[in-house]
Design a protein around this motif. Structure first.
Motif, PDB file in Angstrom:
ATOM      1  N   ASP A  90       8.471  77.728 -55.172  1.00 11.33           N
ATOM      2  CA  ASP A  90       7.770  78.839 -56.086  1.00 11.33           C
ATOM      3  C   ASP A  90       8.428  78.582 -57.437  1.00 11.33           C
ATOM      4  OD1 ASP A  90       5.753  80.897 -55.083  1.00 11.33           O
ATOM      5  OD2 ASP A  90       7.349  80.855 -53.452  1.00 11.33           O
ATOM      6  N   HIS A  92       7.044  76.824 -59.918  1.00 10.07           N
ATOM      7  CA  HIS A  92       6.366  77.657 -61.611  1.00 10.07           C
ATOM      8  C   HIS A  92       7.009  76.933 -63.143  1.00 10.07           C
ATOM      9  CE1 HIS A  92       3.603  80.349 -58.753  1.00 10.07           C
ATOM     10  NE2 HIS A  92       4.845  80.723 -57.792  1.00 10.07           N
ATOM     11  N   ASP A 158       4.157  75.699 -55.019  1.00  2.07           N
ATOM     12  CA  ASP A 158       3.955  76.870 -56.340  1.00  2.07           C
ATOM     13  C   ASP A 158       4.967  76.045 -57.492  1.00  2.07           C
ATOM     14  OD1 ASP A 158       1.803  78.475 -55.365  1.00  2.07           O
ATOM     15  OD2 ASP A 158       3.300  80.272 -55.441  1.00  2.07           O
ATOM     16  N   HIS A 162       1.784  80.786 -64.156  1.00  6.09           N
ATOM     17  CA  HIS A 162       0.649  81.884 -63.658  1.00  6.09           C
ATOM     18  C   HIS A 162      -0.108  81.621 -65.002  1.00  6.09           C
ATOM     19  CE1 HIS A 162       3.773  83.117 -60.677  1.00  6.09           C
ATOM     20  NE2 HIS A 162       3.389  83.695 -59.985  1.00  6.09           N
ATOM     21  N   HIS A 305       3.931  77.769 -47.383  1.00  4.03           N
ATOM     22  CA  HIS A 305       4.198  77.988 -49.075  1.00  4.03           C
ATOM     23  C   HIS A 305       3.667  79.780 -48.060  1.00  4.03           C
ATOM     24  CE1 HIS A 305       4.191  79.453 -52.531  1.00  4.03           C
ATOM     25  NE2 HIS A 305       3.571  79.632 -52.495  1.00  4.03           N
ATOM     26  N   HIS A 337       6.477  81.522 -51.239  1.00  4.45           N
ATOM     27  CA  HIS A 337       5.058  82.765 -52.062  1.00  4.45           C
ATOM     28  C   HIS A 337       5.933  84.346 -52.309  1.00  4.45           C
ATOM     29  CE1 HIS A 337       0.980  83.288 -52.440  1.00  4.45           C
ATOM     30  NE2 HIS A 337       1.163  85.121 -51.562  1.00  4.45           N
ATOM     31  N   HIS A 339       8.149  85.954 -53.659  1.00  2.00           N
ATOM     32  CA  HIS A 339       9.398  85.595 -54.670  1.00  2.00           C
ATOM     33  C   HIS A 339      10.295  86.911 -54.635  1.00  2.00           C
ATOM     34  CE1 HIS A 339       6.262  84.100 -58.215  1.00  2.00           C
ATOM     35  NE2 HIS A 339       6.145  83.251 -56.675  1.00  2.00           N
ATOM     36  N   CYS A 509       1.940  86.948 -56.525  1.00  2.00           N
ATOM     37  CA  CYS A 509       2.532  85.821 -56.628  1.00  2.00           C
ATOM     38  C   CYS A 509       1.217  84.986 -56.159  1.00  2.00           C
ATOM     39  CB  CYS A 509       2.813  85.351 -55.374  1.00  2.00           C
ATOM     40  SG  CYS A 509       3.477  86.684 -53.874  1.00  2.00           S
TER      41      CYS A 509
HETATM   42 ZN   LIG Z   1       4.693  81.634 -57.016  1.00  2.00          ZN
END
Ligand SMILES: [Zn+2]
Ligand SMILES: [Zn+2]
Length: 509
Positions: A90, A92, A158, A162, A305, A337, A339, A509
């Motif tokens: 993650d 991101h 990920d 977002h 994930h 996933h 977080h 998430c």
């Molecule tokens: Zn995520």
């Protein structure tokens, strides 16, 4: 559109953009779907309206060969080799992250523009609904030496931010290629084994199974992944990656890796409206890989994930059967996933009392939502003949944003904690984690320590007591969704429905 606005899911602009993004693929899935009205209602409105996978009961075929006798795990002999696996999940990356911008905007993702009322977005990251700038990811990769050296890295997806209402295939591929190149630059020859996250696609969560062909298929994504990850994966792995986003390979003698595409278990993947029976045949394929490993004496690590308890009931229960059947072969399960830093226990299906597996859920690199950036390292029983390849310990590292964002400060990635020293384990086998959940019930201080670490040293202002705590302890015992039996030994009065409602609250998430 009106649902999006009336429920105040987002601002009118965000609603409009997100609907444009989803409309076309959603309609295709809808018209090809085999669902009844009650199932569609369950999907769109919630489980009180109807269950959307209840009519599609399906079972993977387990091998006819009997399950081998089970031996409880034993600690390695003193001095036996160990291995260290770097675990990133993650990331991101927000391509539009802007230091000084508004961290408390009204969009689903902030720190990317607007005038702040108080302090603006921090240079290294922000406690808020914000993802990370590239320089924070680069700083992490530059400072891994203190946590290493590593024998391999698992990277469970990920990659993009977002800002799901405005993404394009071009944005997602740019994120994939930029972050992959950065990891290759800093980890050099270290083998890195990725898994596909739910944010890699556009729209988010949309992963058509392989029977969808042409422009709507996932080939634009999987082909780009196969290209970007070619230095790490052998040709056979690249072939199944292109087909379905999953693969298997040998990590080193005695250890095999399976990277699952968990989007095929997710109820957020609306393509499964067409048919949610073992999408892409992935679980049946997993059974085949595990049987071959069992027959050749290999141990297997599974990475993915989305953690198994977040899967649709049918998929998750089949996965649970598989983990039960192959408990002597599956030496570790690793997910992301959510977080946050947690785990999910697996028990024997006959009595639901003997812990036989644990799925580790590692905390995110990103701050989303209001977290410190962080990463995980697993210490394994190492590569030698007869090794169990089980997790012996894990360590978590963070960047404390309060310290890092002080003007003139040098960012310092620090070790937050080690599992064994914190929880007083001599080993970190499934039985230890099962005992830990029982100890949390009796020891408030120990549970509050877990809560603090779960949020990477930056827990929510509201403490976790009573119902929150009961729901969390229940979640830790739950490797498959919708099974109240798993929480019965905790003898709690909280109705299971309420526990499930609390779980849904923290799925962001
Ligand atoms: Zn995520
Ligand atoms: Zn995710």
């Amino acid at each position: 559109m009106s649902v999006c606005q009336n429920l105040h899911l987002a601002s009118p602009e965000v609603c409009e953009e997100i609907i444009q993004l989803f409309e076309h693929d959603m309609l295709t899935a809808w018209t090809r779907s085999i669902l009844r009205p009650s199932e569609i209602c369950g999907l769109l409105v919630g489980p009180h309206c109807g269950h959307w996978d209840i009519y599609s009961d399906w079972n993977v075929t387990l091998p006819s060969t009997p399950k081998p006798p089970v031996h409880p795990p034993v600690p390695p002999r003193p001095g036996a080799p160990t291995a260290r696996v770097l675990f990133l999940t993650d990331l991101h990356w927000d391509q539009a992250y802007l230091p000084g911008s508004d961290p408390a905007c009204s969009n689903p993702l902030c720190c990317r523009g607007g005038q702040p009322r108080g302090a603006g977005a921090g240079y290294w990251g922000t406690y808020g609904r914000c993802d990370l700038p590239l320089h924070t990811l680069e700083n992490l990769l530059q400072h891994l030496a203190a946590a290493g050296p590593f024998d391999a890295a698992y990277w469970t997806g990920d990659i993009p931010a977002h800002n799901v209402w405005q993404q394009s295939r071009r944005d997602q591929l740019h994120a994939l290629n930029t972050v992959t190149a950065l990891i290759q630059k800093y980890l050099g020859p270290l083998p890195v084994y990725p898994a596909v996250g739910n944010h890699e696609s556009v729209p988010v969560n949309a992963f058509p199974p392989p029977y969808v062909h042409g422009n709507q298929s996932s080939s634009w994504l999987y082909n780009a992944m196969a290209q970007a990850w070619r230095p790490w994966l052998p040709p056979e792995a690249l072939a199944t990656l292109r087909e379905g986003g999953f693969y298997t390979l040998r990590v080193w003698p005695g250890l095999r890796l399976v990277s699952l595409n968990m989007n095929f278990c997710s109820e957020a993947n609306f393509w499964l409206l067409i048919n949610s029976t073992d999408p892409a045949g992935q679980l049946q394929w997993l059974v085949k890989v595990l049987l071959e490993a069992e027959e050749s004496g290999e141990k297997v690590h599974i990475i993915g994930h989305i953690p198994p308890s977040h899967c649709m009931r049918n998929w998750g229960w089949n996965y649970y059967h598989i983990i039960n059947r192959f408990e002597s072969t599956v030496a570790g399960q690793f997910f992301g996933h959510t977080h946050v830093d947690e785990f999910e226990l697996f028990y024997d299906e006959e009595t639901l009392s003997r812990p036989l597996g644990v799925a580790f859920v590692a905390p995110s690199v990103t701050t989303f939502v209001s977290l410190n950036p962080g990463f995980r390292v697993y210490l394994l029983d190492g590569a030698y003949p007869g090794s169990s390849h089980m997790v012996l310990d894990h360590e978590t590292f963070i960047l404390n944003l309060t310290e890092a964002n002080v003007p003139g400060a040098v960012p310092r990635w620090q070790r937050l904690y080690g599992a064994r020293e914190t929880y007083g384990f001599s080993t970190a086998f499934p039985a230890d984690w099962d005992q830990l959940v029982r100890r949390f019930q009796a020891d408030e201080g120990l549970f509050q320590r877990f809560w603090y670490l779960m949020y990477k040293g930056h827990p929510p202002r509201q403490p976790c007591r009573d119902a929150c705590r009961k729901a969390l302890l229940c979640a830790l015992r739950t490797g498959r969704a919708g099974d109240p039996e798993l929480c019965r030994p905790l003898s709690q009065e909280l109705p299971f429905r309420e526990i499930q409602a609390r779980w849904r609250l923290r799925r962001f998430c």
